[in-house]
Design a protein around this motif. Sequence first.
Motif, PDB file in Angstrom:
ATOM      1  N   ASP A 155       2.868  -2.497  -0.761  1.00 40.92           N
ATOM      2  CA  ASP A 155       1.665  -2.166  -0.078  1.00 40.92           C
ATOM      3  C   ASP A 155       1.323  -0.813   0.250  1.00 40.92           C
ATOM      4  O   ASP A 155       1.694  -0.423   1.276  1.00 40.92           O
ATOM      5  CB  ASP A 155       1.020  -3.247   0.768  1.00 40.92           C
ATOM      6  CG  ASP A 155      -0.198  -3.204   1.073  1.00 40.92           C
ATOM      7  OD1 ASP A 155      -1.011  -2.220   0.537  1.00 40.92           O
ATOM      8  OD2 ASP A 155      -0.631  -3.908   1.956  1.00 40.92           O
ATOM      9  N   THR A 156       0.812  -0.080  -0.775  1.00 41.51           N
ATOM     10  CA  THR A 156       0.617   1.478  -0.501  1.00 41.51           C
ATOM     11  C   THR A 156      -0.453   1.586   0.688  1.00 41.51           C
ATOM     12  O   THR A 156      -0.842   2.528   1.302  1.00 41.51           O
ATOM     13  CB  THR A 156       0.293   2.103  -1.576  1.00 41.51           C
ATOM     14  OG1 THR A 156      -0.964   1.719  -2.190  1.00 41.51           O
ATOM     15  CG2 THR A 156       1.226   2.225  -2.716  1.00 41.51           C
ATOM     16  N   GLY A 157      -1.314   0.319   0.632  1.00 42.97           N
ATOM     17  CA  GLY A 157      -2.340   0.519   1.711  1.00 42.97           C
ATOM     18  C   GLY A 157      -2.093   0.115   3.351  1.00 42.97           C
ATOM     19  O   GLY A 157      -2.964   0.220   4.070  1.00 42.97           O
ATOM     20  N   SER A 158      -0.797  -0.481   3.395  1.00 44.63           N
ATOM     21  CA  SER A 158      -0.214  -0.913   4.577  1.00 44.63           C
ATOM     22  C   SER A 158       0.335   0.380   5.364  1.00 44.63           C
ATOM     23  O   SER A 158       1.127   1.141   4.795  1.00 44.63           O
ATOM     24  CB  SER A 158       1.053  -1.953   4.614  1.00 44.63           C
ATOM     25  OG  SER A 158       1.305  -2.217   5.970  1.00 44.63           O
ATOM     26  N   GLU A 159       0.134   0.580   6.502  1.00 36.16           N
ATOM     27  CA  GLU A 159       0.622   1.716   7.287  1.00 36.16           C
ATOM     28  C   GLU A 159       2.171   1.570   7.539  1.00 36.16           C
ATOM     29  O   GLU A 159       2.768   2.518   7.560  1.00 36.16           O
ATOM     30  CB  GLU A 159       0.014   1.646   8.919  1.00 36.16           C
ATOM     31  CG  GLU A 159       0.487   2.880   9.626  1.00 36.16           C
ATOM     32  CD  GLU A 159      -0.214   3.093  10.899  1.00 36.16           C
ATOM     33  OE1 GLU A 159      -1.154   1.940  11.344  1.00 36.16           O
ATOM     34  OE2 GLU A 159      -0.125   3.972  11.501  1.00 36.16           O
ATOM     35  N   THR A 160       2.629   0.349   7.761  1.00 34.18           N
ATOM     36  CA  THR A 160       4.104   0.187   8.149  1.00 34.18           C
ATOM     37  C   THR A 160       4.735  -0.817   7.394  1.00 34.18           C
ATOM     38  O   THR A 160       4.163  -1.462   6.692  1.00 34.18           O
ATOM     39  CB  THR A 160       4.187  -0.188   9.632  1.00 34.18           C
ATOM     40  OG1 THR A 160       3.683  -1.545   9.766  1.00 34.18           O
ATOM     41  CG2 THR A 160       3.413   0.693  10.764  1.00 34.18           C
TER      42      THR A 160
END
Length: 326
Positions: free
Chosen positions: A74-79
């Motif tokens: 997930d490139t949209g998740s920060e961590t």
Amino acid sequence: MRKILLGMVFYLICSQYAIADENVPKFFSPRGELVFSKAEILNEYTARIPFKLVDRLIVVEAELLNKKGNFIIDTGSETLLLNEMHFPVKNPFISRKKKSSGVLEVIDDTFEQKIQDFVLQNFNLKNKTSDVVNLSHIEKAKKIHLLGIIGYNILKDYEVFVDMHLNQITLSKVNRKGDKLNPNVYAETITDSIHFNLKNHTIVLDGFVGDQKVRFGLDSAAEFNQINKRIGKKALKHFYPKRRLLLSGASDNKIEVMAGKLFKVKLSKTVYFGPMNTVLTNLNKMNEAFGTDLDGVLGYEFFQQKRTIINYQKEKLYFVSSPIIR
């Protein structure tokens, strides 16, 4: 009660994984190894990891602390997100954290785990953190075994080749300038590229819908493209609604959205797209939470049409042509 602000909506879905041997890529943490059991090692800095598409999500097979399960890229998740149901918060390496953020959501009352040493084969990732979140409702709804989500703080140290044609991700270690430590990675020829801006952890792309300028976030875990209801009439005339959908987000909240096709999306004179499945929604809460000003989000539909290489350090996307099927 845990509160979740939905910026956009999606289903998180994954599939089953197998145990690994000594020669496959591994991440190490104080709690154990995260092993990608089916990865192919191309060189000491590069690994190629096959994935499954499950309801338009990129799912890799992995094992962590003797637990076999599924991880979403997930490139949209920060961590790195770990599922609290499989990694309980009663652990000396875990502390409370106020919120976890990503393009898709903001989750309050999560827990933060310090990862002192996180390694993929010879790729050393020091002093990383992971958020521990309750994802049990996703497992129940989708009847899957979800261990976690791999996000920006892991991916940013690599050049990431998302190949929907071959269903594989290639991770190649880069230096601080974004140059690959081993340049001989791809057999394919790069045919085009565009620049992006990195807003915190969000990839932001300038583009057009028709003649109207727009700003898109790029998120590999968005099952459908998102477009803001307030984007403007010039862009909305290229959105053709078809039906209403009831979608669920990470909080198990449900929201009704209008789904249809979005036409005439382009990011440059040479990078443009065919009609893409898109939902019309309100992105105001997401923009407020992350300090962004996005008109929409590009997800699965983007990667389906473009074999894409992401270089976070150079802030560039590179594109590889898909073979012509006769």
